[in-house]
Design a protein around this motif. Structure first.
Motif, mmCIF file in Angstrom:
data_model
loop_
_atom_site.group_PDB
_atom_site.id
_atom_site.type_symbol
_atom_site.label_atom_id
_atom_site.label_comp_id
_atom_site.label_asym_id
_atom_site.label_seq_id
_atom_site.Cartn_x
_atom_site.Cartn_y
_atom_site.Cartn_z
ATOM 1 N N UNK A 54 0.877 -1.367 0.006
ATOM 2 C CA UNK A 54 0.235 0.248 -0.086
ATOM 3 C C UNK A 54 0.593 1.497 0.089
ATOM 4 N N UNK A 55 1.901 1.087 0.823
ATOM 5 C CA UNK A 55 2.863 2.384 0.813
ATOM 6 C C UNK A 55 3.713 2.689 -0.368
ATOM 7 N N UNK A 56 4.012 1.381 -1.200
ATOM 8 C CA UNK A 56 4.745 1.465 -2.357
ATOM 9 C C UNK A 56 4.110 2.608 -3.443
ATOM 10 N N UNK A 57 6.205 3.121 -3.875
ATOM 11 C CA UNK A 57 5.256 4.688 -4.368
ATOM 12 C C UNK A 57 6.475 4.489 -5.776
ATOM 13 N N UNK A 58 5.614 5.072 -6.716
ATOM 14 C CA UNK A 58 6.817 5.172 -7.410
ATOM 15 C C UNK A 58 7.962 6.454 -8.339
ATOM 16 N N UNK A 59 9.130 5.804 -8.795
ATOM 17 C CA UNK A 59 9.798 7.336 -8.450
ATOM 18 C C UNK A 59 9.738 7.974 -9.497
ATOM 19 N N UNK A 60 10.546 8.958 -10.099
ATOM 20 C CA UNK A 60 10.052 9.871 -10.949
ATOM 21 C C UNK A 60 10.210 9.466 -11.585
ATOM 22 N N UNK A 61 9.204 10.020 -12.983
ATOM 23 C CA UNK A 61 9.175 8.972 -14.103
ATOM 24 C C UNK A 61 9.907 9.736 -14.827
ATOM 25 N N UNK A 62 10.453 8.729 -16.209
ATOM 26 C CA UNK A 62 11.580 9.312 -16.684
ATOM 27 C C UNK A 62 11.242 9.126 -18.271
ATOM 28 N N UNK A 63 11.939 10.605 -19.334
ATOM 29 C CA UNK A 63 12.081 9.799 -20.562
ATOM 30 C C UNK A 63 12.909 8.599 -21.212
ATOM 31 N N UNK A 64 12.600 8.630 -22.318
ATOM 32 C CA UNK A 64 13.131 7.518 -22.986
ATOM 33 C C UNK A 64 14.467 7.128 -23.241
ATOM 34 N N UNK A 65 14.945 9.192 -23.428
ATOM 35 C CA UNK A 65 15.861 9.123 -23.480
ATOM 36 C C UNK A 65 16.841 8.470 -22.252
ATOM 37 N N UNK A 66 16.366 9.593 -21.380
ATOM 38 C CA UNK A 66 17.359 9.412 -20.165
ATOM 39 C C UNK A 66 17.287 7.245 -19.460
ATOM 40 N N UNK A 67 16.043 6.674 -19.743
ATOM 41 C CA UNK A 67 15.797 5.475 -19.434
ATOM 42 C C UNK A 67 17.412 4.992 -20.180
ATOM 43 N N UNK A 68 17.623 5.070 -21.756
ATOM 44 C CA UNK A 68 18.545 4.358 -22.536
ATOM 45 C C UNK A 68 19.323 4.568 -21.729
#
Length: 132
Positions: A54-68
């Protein structure tokens, strides 16, 4: 109430009737103390998992370029990563992050961790280099 001992030789119908009329069954109360320690520890473990989920949260969303970029860095330097998927389970909870080293890739999927998870690149919400 006078206590009378019954033996196998004598059967006192009046004593049986007296017992049946005065005895009050406690019902479920008597069963509540019979939880096994394994059962209670499993209940505590399930409650802790529920709380964590219940307390699980996403990390800040990243762009595709940053992920790659993070994937390339982790793959080249053989560093462990933590991958946050953009998926939720049937109950609407965010799934736990997948941690491990990037073992390789297949078309548009990463092979991650010792259990060889196949992760679609489109399903990655965020990724970061994990602390060793």
């Amino acid at each position: 109430m006078e206590v009378t001992l019954m033996t196998n030789n004598k059967f006192d119908a009046q004593l049986v009737q007296q017992f049946l009329s005065e005895y009050q069954d406690r019902g479920m109360l008597k069963w509540q103390g019979f939880y096994l320690s394994d059962h209670t520890s499993k209940l505590k473990q399930m409650a802790q998992q529920q709380k964590t989920q219940e307390q699980q949260q996403h990390l800040p969303q990243m762009t595709t370029a940053a992920i790659v970029q993070v994937i390339q860095q982790a793959y080249q330097k053989n560093l462990p990563v933590q991958i946050d998927l953009a998926q939720r389970d049937v109950e609407g909870y965010i799934s736990a992050p997948i941690c491990g080293q990037i073992r390789g890739y297949y078309v548009d999927q990463l092979v991650v961790g010792s259990q060889n998870y196949l992760i679609n690149l489109q399903d990655i919400y965020a990724i970061q280099i994990a602390a060793s």
